[in-house]
Motif scaffolding. Structure first.
Motif, PDB file in Angstrom:
ATOM      1  N   THR A  67       0.835  -1.187   0.000  1.00 39.74           N
ATOM      2  CA  THR A  67       0.000   0.000   0.000  1.00 39.74           C
ATOM      3  C   THR A  67       0.872   1.239   0.000  1.00 39.74           C
ATOM      4  O   THR A  67       1.749   1.389   0.859  1.00 39.74           O
ATOM      5  CB  THR A  67      -0.939   0.033   1.223  1.00 39.74           C
ATOM      6  OG1 THR A  67      -1.792  -1.107   1.189  1.00 39.74           O
ATOM      7  CG2 THR A  67      -1.790   1.293   1.215  1.00 39.74           C
ATOM      8  N   LEU A  68       0.642   2.117  -0.959  1.00 42.19           N
ATOM      9  CA  LEU A  68       1.319   3.413  -1.016  1.00 42.19           C
ATOM     10  C   LEU A  68       0.348   4.470  -0.510  1.00 42.19           C
ATOM     11  O   LEU A  68      -0.793   4.554  -0.980  1.00 42.19           O
ATOM     12  CB  LEU A  68       1.735   3.739  -2.452  1.00 42.19           C
ATOM     13  CG  LEU A  68       2.685   2.755  -3.138  1.00 42.19           C
ATOM     14  CD1 LEU A  68       2.881   3.134  -4.587  1.00 42.19           C
ATOM     15  CD2 LEU A  68       4.017   2.698  -2.416  1.00 42.19           C
ATOM     16  N   ASP A  69       0.787   5.276   0.450  1.00 40.02           N
ATOM     17  CA  ASP A  69      -0.034   6.335   1.028  1.00 40.02           C
ATOM     18  C   ASP A  69       0.577   7.675   0.655  1.00 40.02           C
ATOM     19  O   ASP A  69       1.679   8.014   1.089  1.00 40.02           O
ATOM     20  CB  ASP A  69      -0.099   6.179   2.550  1.00 40.02           C
ATOM     21  CG  ASP A  69      -1.071   7.145   3.207  1.00 40.02           C
ATOM     22  OD1 ASP A  69      -1.358   8.198   2.605  1.00 40.02           O
ATOM     23  OD2 ASP A  69      -1.537   6.862   4.317  1.00 40.02           O
ATOM     24  N   ILE A  70      -0.156   8.437  -0.164  1.00 39.84           N
ATOM     25  CA  ILE A  70       0.327   9.730  -0.666  1.00 39.84           C
ATOM     26  C   ILE A  70      -0.569  10.812  -0.090  1.00 39.84           C
ATOM     27  O   ILE A  70      -1.723  10.968  -0.516  1.00 39.84           O
ATOM     28  CB  ILE A  70       0.302   9.758  -2.206  1.00 39.84           C
ATOM     29  CG1 ILE A  70       1.087   8.562  -2.766  1.00 39.84           C
ATOM     30  CG2 ILE A  70       0.860  11.067  -2.735  1.00 39.84           C
ATOM     31  CD1 ILE A  70       0.780   8.256  -4.216  1.00 39.84           C
ATOM     32  N   THR A  71      -0.067  11.536   0.907  1.00 44.73           N
ATOM     33  CA  THR A  71      -0.840  12.568   1.595  1.00 44.73           C
ATOM     34  C   THR A  71      -0.104  13.890   1.499  1.00 44.73           C
ATOM     35  O   THR A  71       1.103  13.953   1.762  1.00 44.73           O
ATOM     36  CB  THR A  71      -1.064  12.202   3.073  1.00 44.73           C
ATOM     37  OG1 THR A  71      -1.766  10.951   3.142  1.00 44.73           O
ATOM     38  CG2 THR A  71      -1.880  13.265   3.779  1.00 44.73           C
ATOM     39  N   ALA A  72      -0.825  14.942   1.134  1.00 40.20           N
ATOM     40  CA  ALA A  72      -0.221  16.261   0.961  1.00 40.20           C
ATOM     41  C   ALA A  72       0.542  16.685   2.208  1.00 40.20           C
ATOM     42  O   ALA A  72       0.031  16.614   3.320  1.00 40.20           O
ATOM     43  CB  ALA A  72      -1.305  17.287   0.648  1.00 40.20           C
ATOM     44  N   GLY A  73       1.793  17.112   2.036  1.00 42.31           N
ATOM     45  CA  GLY A  73       2.609  17.622   3.123  1.00 42.31           C
ATOM     46  C   GLY A  73       3.272  16.567   3.977  1.00 42.31           C
ATOM     47  O   GLY A  73       3.974  16.898   4.933  1.00 42.31           O
ATOM     48  N   GLN A  74       3.076  15.300   3.667  1.00 39.72           N
ATOM     49  CA  GLN A  74       3.698  14.227   4.431  1.00 39.72           C
ATOM     50  C   GLN A  74       4.604  13.389   3.526  1.00 39.72           C
ATOM     51  O   GLN A  74       4.512  13.461   2.304  1.00 39.72           O
ATOM     52  CB  GLN A  74       2.626  13.340   5.063  1.00 39.72           C
ATOM     53  CG  GLN A  74       1.709  14.053   6.033  1.00 39.72           C
ATOM     54  CD  GLN A  74       0.698  13.120   6.676  1.00 39.72           C
ATOM     55  OE1 GLN A  74       0.894  11.906   6.714  1.00 39.72           O
ATOM     56  NE2 GLN A  74      -0.380  13.679   7.184  1.00 39.72           N
ATOM     57  N   ALA A  75       5.466  12.598   4.148  1.00 34.10           N
ATOM     58  CA  ALA A  75       6.322  11.704   3.375  1.00 34.10           C
ATOM     59  C   ALA A  75       5.483  10.619   2.728  1.00 34.10           C
ATOM     60  O   ALA A  75       4.504  10.141   3.311  1.00 34.10           O
ATOM     61  CB  ALA A  75       7.384  11.083   4.275  1.00 34.10           C
ATOM     62  N   LEU A  76       5.846  10.239   1.512  1.00 37.02           N
ATOM     63  CA  LEU A  76       5.182   9.121   0.846  1.00 37.02           C
ATOM     64  C   LEU A  76       5.564   7.838   1.580  1.00 37.02           C
ATOM     65  O   LEU A  76       6.742   7.580   1.819  1.00 37.02           O
ATOM     66  CB  LEU A  76       5.610   9.050  -0.618  1.00 37.02           C
ATOM     67  CG  LEU A  76       4.827   8.139  -1.559  1.00 37.02           C
ATOM     68  CD1 LEU A  76       5.005   8.615  -3.000  1.00 37.02           C
ATOM     69  CD2 LEU A  76       5.258   6.690  -1.454  1.00 37.02           C
ATOM     70  N   ASN A 124      -5.426  13.135  -0.632  1.00 34.70           N
ATOM     71  CA  ASN A 124      -4.840  11.835  -0.323  1.00 34.70           C
ATOM     72  C   ASN A 124      -5.073  10.871  -1.481  1.00 34.70           C
ATOM     73  O   ASN A 124      -6.105  10.935  -2.150  1.00 34.70           O
ATOM     74  CB  ASN A 124      -5.446  11.255   0.957  1.00 34.70           C
ATOM     75  CG  ASN A 124      -4.959   9.835   1.241  1.00 34.70           C
ATOM     76  OD1 ASN A 124      -5.634   8.867   0.913  1.00 34.70           O
ATOM     77  ND2 ASN A 124      -3.777   9.708   1.821  1.00 34.70           N
ATOM     78  N   MET A 125      -4.112  10.002  -1.680  1.00 34.41           N
ATOM     79  CA  MET A 125      -4.253   8.935  -2.663  1.00 34.41           C
ATOM     80  C   MET A 125      -3.632   7.675  -2.095  1.00 34.41           C
ATOM     81  O   MET A 125      -2.530   7.713  -1.538  1.00 34.41           O
ATOM     82  CB  MET A 125      -3.566   9.299  -3.982  1.00 34.41           C
ATOM     83  CG  MET A 125      -3.721   8.245  -5.061  1.00 34.41           C
ATOM     84  SD  MET A 125      -2.966   8.757  -6.638  1.00 34.41           S
ATOM     85  CE  MET A 125      -3.596   7.474  -7.720  1.00 34.41           C
ATOM     86  N   THR A 126      -4.338   6.579  -2.195  1.00 38.40           N
ATOM     87  CA  THR A 126      -3.769   5.290  -1.824  1.00 38.40           C
ATOM     88  C   THR A 126      -3.699   4.414  -3.068  1.00 38.40           C
ATOM     89  O   THR A 126      -4.608   4.431  -3.904  1.00 38.40           O
ATOM     90  CB  THR A 126      -4.603   4.575  -0.750  1.00 38.40           C
ATOM     91  OG1 THR A 126      -5.935   4.364  -1.236  1.00 38.40           O
ATOM     92  CG2 THR A 126      -4.650   5.385   0.533  1.00 38.40           C
ATOM     93  N   ILE A 127      -2.612   3.684  -3.191  1.00 41.06           N
ATOM     94  CA  ILE A 127      -2.429   2.728  -4.279  1.00 41.06           C
ATOM     95  C   ILE A 127      -2.193   1.363  -3.639  1.00 41.06           C
ATOM     96  O   ILE A 127      -1.256   1.202  -2.844  1.00 41.06           O
ATOM     97  CB  ILE A 127      -1.242   3.110  -5.173  1.00 41.06           C
ATOM     98  CG1 ILE A 127      -1.458   4.504  -5.794  1.00 41.06           C
ATOM     99  CG2 ILE A 127      -1.035   2.070  -6.272  1.00 41.06           C
ATOM    100  CD1 ILE A 127      -0.260   5.033  -6.562  1.00 41.06           C
ATOM    101  N   ASN A 128      -3.054   0.411  -3.952  1.00 42.17           N
ATOM    102  CA  ASN A 128      -2.981  -0.920  -3.352  1.00 42.17           C
ATOM    103  C   ASN A 128      -2.615  -1.954  -4.411  1.00 42.17           C
ATOM    104  O   ASN A 128      -3.308  -2.075  -5.427  1.00 42.17           O
ATOM    105  CB  ASN A 128      -4.325  -1.310  -2.726  1.00 42.17           C
ATOM    106  CG  ASN A 128      -4.835  -0.270  -1.752  1.00 42.17           C
ATOM    107  OD1 ASN A 128      -4.102   0.195  -0.893  1.00 42.17           O
ATOM    108  ND2 ASN A 128      -6.090   0.107  -1.900  1.00 42.17           N
ATOM    109  N   ILE A 129      -1.532  -2.666  -4.161  1.00 34.22           N
ATOM    110  CA  ILE A 129      -1.147  -3.791  -5.011  1.00 34.22           C
ATOM    111  C   ILE A 129      -1.369  -5.056  -4.188  1.00 34.22           C
ATOM    112  O   ILE A 129      -0.667  -5.293  -3.197  1.00 34.22           O
ATOM    113  CB  ILE A 129       0.317  -3.674  -5.473  1.00 34.22           C
ATOM    114  CG1 ILE A 129       0.509  -2.385  -6.280  1.00 34.22           C
ATOM    115  CG2 ILE A 129       0.721  -4.899  -6.300  1.00 34.22           C
ATOM    116  CD1 ILE A 129       1.949  -2.068  -6.612  1.00 34.22           C
TER     117      ILE A 129
END
Length: 241
Positions: A67-76, A124-129
Motif C-alpha cells: 500500500t502506497l499512502d500519498i498525503t499532501a505535506g507528508q512523506a510518501l 490523499n491517494m492510496t495505491i494498493n497492489i
C-alpha cells in the motif's frame, strides 16, 4: 544515485516486480516470467545485558499486499505485508554492525500528478497492489520446518482511492468517465533531487465509483479506481531516478 537500485527495491521484487537498472534510472515492472524472488526475514530478541538471544525467522516470503499512502505535506509511505514459511526459533547472538537508511524522505508536494489531461486538487491517494499467494508445500523434506518451501504469486490486482475536492463538470466530468469506463494514462513524480526521485505511472487508470467525502466542510470525492494492463504485464510501474 539515480542508477543505483533503492534499498527497498528487494521488497518490490518480492512483490512480483522485475528490476531493470538502466543508464539513467531503475525501473520496476510486474514480472512476466516465472521468476522467483522470495525473501528471508529474521527478528532477534534478547536481554539488554547480553549478546545472546532468540532468532525468529521465516523464509520463502512473498509480498501479499503493498500500500502506497500519498498525503499532501507528508512523506510518501509504502507498507508491505509478507507471508512466508516460519522456522523454529534458534539461539543466536545479536546482529553485528547493522546499517540504516540515511536518505531523507521528501514531503508530498509539487507532484505533477495527471490523470489523462486532468490535474486534480487531491488531499490523499492510496495505491494498493494485492497479490494472491500460493504455498509451495514440501512436507516430506526434513529441512522444511513448517512443511512449506516458499510462497509464489499467482494473481495480482492494483487499485486504490483518490480523495479530492469536487470540481465543476467543465473542469472534469469524472461521472462521464465512470459511466463510460474511460481509461486514462496516470503519472505522478515525487521528489526534486536526482537520486531521490520516483515516478509512479500506469497506462490505463479507470474510475470505479465516486462516493462523497467531507474535507473539513469542503465537498470532496473519494473515488475508487483500478489500473488495467495495456500490453502485457504493464499496469503499474515504479521508476527511480
Amino acid at each position: 544515485t539515480a542508477t543505483t537500485a533503492t534499498a527497498w527495491g528487494k521488497f518490490l521484487q518480492a512483490a512480483g516486480f522485475d528490476e531493470t537498472v538502466g543508464g539513467s534510472d531503475v525501473i520496476y515492472l510486474p514480472e512476466s516470467a516465472a521468476t522467483t524472488n522470495p525473501l528471508s526475514f529474521a527478528l532477534w530478541y534478547g536481554p539488554t545485558s547480553s549478546t545472546s538471544g532468540k532468532l525468529y525467522s521465516a523464509k520463502g516470503c512473498r509480498c501479499q499486499s503493498l500500500t502506497l499512502d500519498i498525503t499532501a505535506g507528508q512523506a510518501l509511505k509504502a507498507s508491505f505485508v509478507f507471508m512466508g514459511a516460519f522456522n523454529d526459533a534458534a539461539e543466536a547472538t545479536v546482529f553485528s554492525s547493522p546499517t540504516y537508511e540515511s536518505t531523507v524522505p521528501q514531503t508530498c508536494r509539487n507532484l505533477g500528478m495527471t490523470v489523462g489531461s486532468w490535474t486534480p486538487f487531491f488531499t490523499n491517494m492510496t495505491i494498493n497492489i494485492t497479490n494472491t499467494l500460493a504455498a509451495i508445500v514440501n512436507p516430506g523434506a526434513a529441512a522444511e520446518a513448517s512443511g512449506i518451501n516458499r510462497y509464489e504469486i499467482t494473481g495480482r490486482r492494483t487499485d486504490g482511492t483518490l480523495t479530492f475536492m469536487d470540481v465543476l463538470e467543465a473542469d472534469k466530468d469524472w461521472i462521464a468517465d465512470l459511466l463510460a469506463g474511460t481509461q486514462s494514462a496516470f503519472t505522478l513524480t515525487h521528489g526534486a533531487t536526482s537520486g531521490n526521485k520516483i515516478t509512479l505511472s500506469g497506462p490505463k487508470f479507470q474510475f470505479l465509483e465516486g462516493p462523497e467525502a467531507d474535507l473539513d466542510g469542503v465537498l470532496g470525492r473519494a473515488l475508487r479506481y483500478k489500473f488495467a494492463r495495456s500490453a502485457g504485464d504493464d499496469e503499474f510501474k515504479f521508476t527511480t531516478f
